[in-house]
Design an enzyme around this catalytic site. Structure first.
Site, PDB file in Angstrom:
ATOM      1  CB  SER A 131      -1.162  -0.048   1.412  1.00 43.17           C
ATOM      2  OG  SER A 131      -0.883   1.355   1.595  1.00 43.17           O
ATOM      3  CE1 TYR A 182      -4.440  -2.248   5.182  1.00 44.15           C
ATOM      4  CE2 TYR A 182      -3.459  -0.777   4.989  1.00 44.15           C
ATOM      5  CZ  TYR A 182      -3.949  -2.027   3.979  1.00 44.15           C
ATOM      6  OH  TYR A 182      -4.362  -1.370   2.952  1.00 44.15           O
TER       7      TYR A 182
HETATM    8  P1  NAD Z   1     -11.825  -6.381   0.091  1.00 43.02           P
HETATM    9  O1  NAD Z   1     -12.083  -5.771   1.399  1.00 43.02           O
HETATM   10  O2  NAD Z   1     -12.176  -5.571  -0.997  1.00 43.02           O
HETATM   11  O3  NAD Z   1     -11.054  -7.942  -0.457  1.00 43.02           O
HETATM   12  C1  NAD Z   1     -10.006  -8.524   0.555  1.00 43.02           C
HETATM   13  C2  NAD Z   1     -10.151  -9.999   0.140  1.00 43.02           C
HETATM   14  O4  NAD Z   1      -8.931 -10.644   1.305  1.00 43.02           O
HETATM   15  C3  NAD Z   1     -11.462 -10.254   0.744  1.00 43.02           C
HETATM   16  O5  NAD Z   1     -12.081 -10.926  -0.183  1.00 43.02           O
HETATM   17  C4  NAD Z   1     -11.323 -10.887   2.160  1.00 43.02           C
HETATM   18  O6  NAD Z   1     -12.727 -11.912   2.557  1.00 43.02           O
HETATM   19  C5  NAD Z   1     -10.174 -11.378   1.769  1.00 43.02           C
HETATM   20  N1  NAD Z   1      -9.994 -12.268   3.142  1.00 43.02           N
HETATM   21  C6  NAD Z   1      -9.256 -11.350   4.302  1.00 43.02           C
HETATM   22  N2  NAD Z   1      -8.944 -11.691   5.209  1.00 43.02           N
HETATM   23  C7  NAD Z   1      -8.744 -13.438   4.182  1.00 43.02           C
HETATM   24  C8  NAD Z   1      -7.436 -14.415   5.188  1.00 43.02           C
HETATM   25  N3  NAD Z   1      -7.380 -14.579   6.004  1.00 43.02           N
HETATM   26  N4  NAD Z   1      -7.260 -15.741   4.347  1.00 43.02           N
HETATM   27  C9  NAD Z   1      -8.273 -15.610   2.643  1.00 43.02           C
HETATM   28  N5  NAD Z   1      -8.778 -14.169   2.897  1.00 43.02           N
HETATM   29  C10 NAD Z   1      -9.113 -13.339   3.645  1.00 43.02           C
HETATM   30  O7  NAD Z   1     -10.261  -5.355  -0.113  1.00 43.02           O
HETATM   31  P2  NAD Z   1      -9.546  -5.011  -1.329  1.00 43.02           P
HETATM   32  O8  NAD Z   1      -9.225  -2.888  -1.746  1.00 43.02           O
HETATM   33  O9  NAD Z   1     -10.164  -5.306  -2.398  1.00 43.02           O
HETATM   34  O10 NAD Z   1      -8.265  -5.077  -0.924  1.00 43.02           O
HETATM   35  C11 NAD Z   1      -6.614  -6.001  -2.000  1.00 43.02           C
HETATM   36  C12 NAD Z   1      -5.262  -5.061  -1.260  1.00 43.02           C
HETATM   37  O11 NAD Z   1      -5.023  -4.548  -1.228  1.00 43.02           O
HETATM   38  C13 NAD Z   1      -5.496  -5.761   0.536  1.00 43.02           C
HETATM   39  O12 NAD Z   1      -4.162  -6.275   0.803  1.00 43.02           O
HETATM   40  C14 NAD Z   1      -5.404  -4.025   1.116  1.00 43.02           C
HETATM   41  O13 NAD Z   1      -4.559  -4.189   2.157  1.00 43.02           O
HETATM   42  C15 NAD Z   1      -4.759  -3.815  -0.434  1.00 43.02           C
HETATM   43  N6  NAD Z   1      -4.293  -2.054  -0.433  1.00 43.02           N
HETATM   44  C16 NAD Z   1      -5.795  -1.895  -0.420  1.00 43.02           C
HETATM   45  C17 NAD Z   1      -6.297  -0.326  -0.327  1.00 43.02           C
HETATM   46  C18 NAD Z   1      -7.667   0.158  -0.363  1.00 43.02           C
HETATM   47  O14 NAD Z   1      -7.942   0.980  -0.622  1.00 43.02           O
HETATM   48  N7  NAD Z   1      -9.102  -0.511  -0.657  1.00 43.02           N
HETATM   49  C19 NAD Z   1      -5.028   0.600  -0.504  1.00 43.02           C
HETATM   50  C20 NAD Z   1      -4.182  -0.245  -0.632  1.00 43.02           C
HETATM   51  C21 NAD Z   1      -4.195  -1.313  -0.578  1.00 43.02           C
END
Ligand code: NAD
Length: 257
Positions: free
Chosen positions: A143, A157
């Site tokens: 991130s 985080y």
């Molecule tokens: P999201 O919540 O839509 O998707 C995350 C998915 O991970 C979900 O389907 C959830 O069920 C799954 N998950 C959670 N814990 C788990 C586990 N223990 N084992 C297997 N699956 C698990 O979120 P997103 O925004 O698509 O995030 C995806 C990645 O991007 C994450 O690593 C997040 O930290 C990162 N990210 C997101 C943002 C943002 O602004 N949304 C910004 C930077 C980084």
């Protein structure tokens, strides 16, 4: 097609970045192993891929478990014969995550277990499979918060994502001569469920938006497009990067009105 004959495992494939990447990678010819803990939504991702003429299976795995992580990689090899692309993308953002004074130990431990240990385990078993396949591409979702600090803190985080970046860099160097590339995808703030649950009022959203030069949240689809480049052979000379896709947030000191 940009991922023809490749097998790609994607964690967190039930939602957000993982789901959009699974759909896009499949459209580009990859066979997909969609991994998550949310089984109904994971199966839904697979159904959508199949309905569009692609090939995919769903594998339930909690990425913080070594046994589950080993088994998900085994499912890729059992079902499709090899593993070429590993997208360690699953992650959580705990709403109780705050500054060091108030963040509880259990929030720290859970965040580290999923966001950092989960990526380590994916790499541990994924790299072994890629050695068997003669090479591959690993993408670890970090991130922009791993690159800069904020006064609206989420210390667990942020530390987990900094760890993902450091882990990625080191693994990329270790495995560079084995035809295995390892890159960290560093998204900016996205309009996905994960962040919108955290920024749950208009005031909180505006407070974040003011720092983004483009003046909008990113979309999961935009991350999938970047991940596609890293997954494909088009990025054959790209390894160890902090691949930043953030609407300019990490470049900004002052943003336009
Ligand atoms: P999201 O919540 O839509 O998707 C995350 C998915 O991970 C979900 O389907 C959830 O069920 C799954 N998950 C959670 N814990 C788990 C586990 N223990 N084992 C297997 N699956 C698990 O979120 P997103 O925004 O698509 O995030 C995806 C990645 O991007 C994450 O690593 C997040 O930290 C990162 N990210 C997101 C943002 C943002 O602004 N949304 C910004 C930077 C980084």
């Amino acid at each position: 097609m940009r991922l023809e004959d490749k097998v790609a495992l994607i964690t967190g494939a039930s939602s957000g970045i993982g789901k959009e990447s699974a759909l896009l990678f499949a459209k580009e010819g990859a066979k997909i192993v969609a991994v998550d803990v949310n089984d109904p939504e994971g199966e839904q991702t697979v159904s959508e891929i199949k309905a569009a003429g692609g090939d995919a299976i769903y594998a339930h795995a909690d990425v913080s478990s070594a046994a589950d992580s080993e088994a998900m990689v085994e499912s890729a090899e059992d079902q499709f014969g090899k593993l070429n692309v590993m997208f360690n993308n699953a992650g959580i953002m705990d709403s109780r995550d705050d500054n060091a004074l108030v963040t509880e130990e259990d929030v720290w431990d859970l965040t580290m277990a999923i966001n950092l240990k989960g990526v380590f385990l994916g790499c541990k078993y994924g790299i072994a499979a890629m050695q068997r396949a003669g090479g591959g591409s690993i993408i670890n979702t970090a991130s922009f918060v791993g690159l800069m600090g904020a006064a609206t803190p989420q210390v667990a985080y942020t530390a987990s994502k900094g760890g993902v970046i450091a882990l990625t860099r080191e693994l990329s160097v270790i495995h560079a001569r084995e035809n295995i590339r390892v890159n960290a995808l560093c998204p900016g703030p996205l309009r996905t469920e994960l962040l919108m649950k955290f920024l749950d009022t208009e005031a909180k959203k505006q407070k974040r938006l003011v720092h983004i030069p483009m003046g909008r949240f990113g979309e999961a689809k935009e991350m999938a497009q970047s991940a596609l480049f890293l997954a494909s052979d088009e990025s054959s000379y790209t390894t160890g990067t902090e691949f930043v896709v953030d609407g300019g947030i990490t470049s900004a000191y002052v943003t336009p009105e």
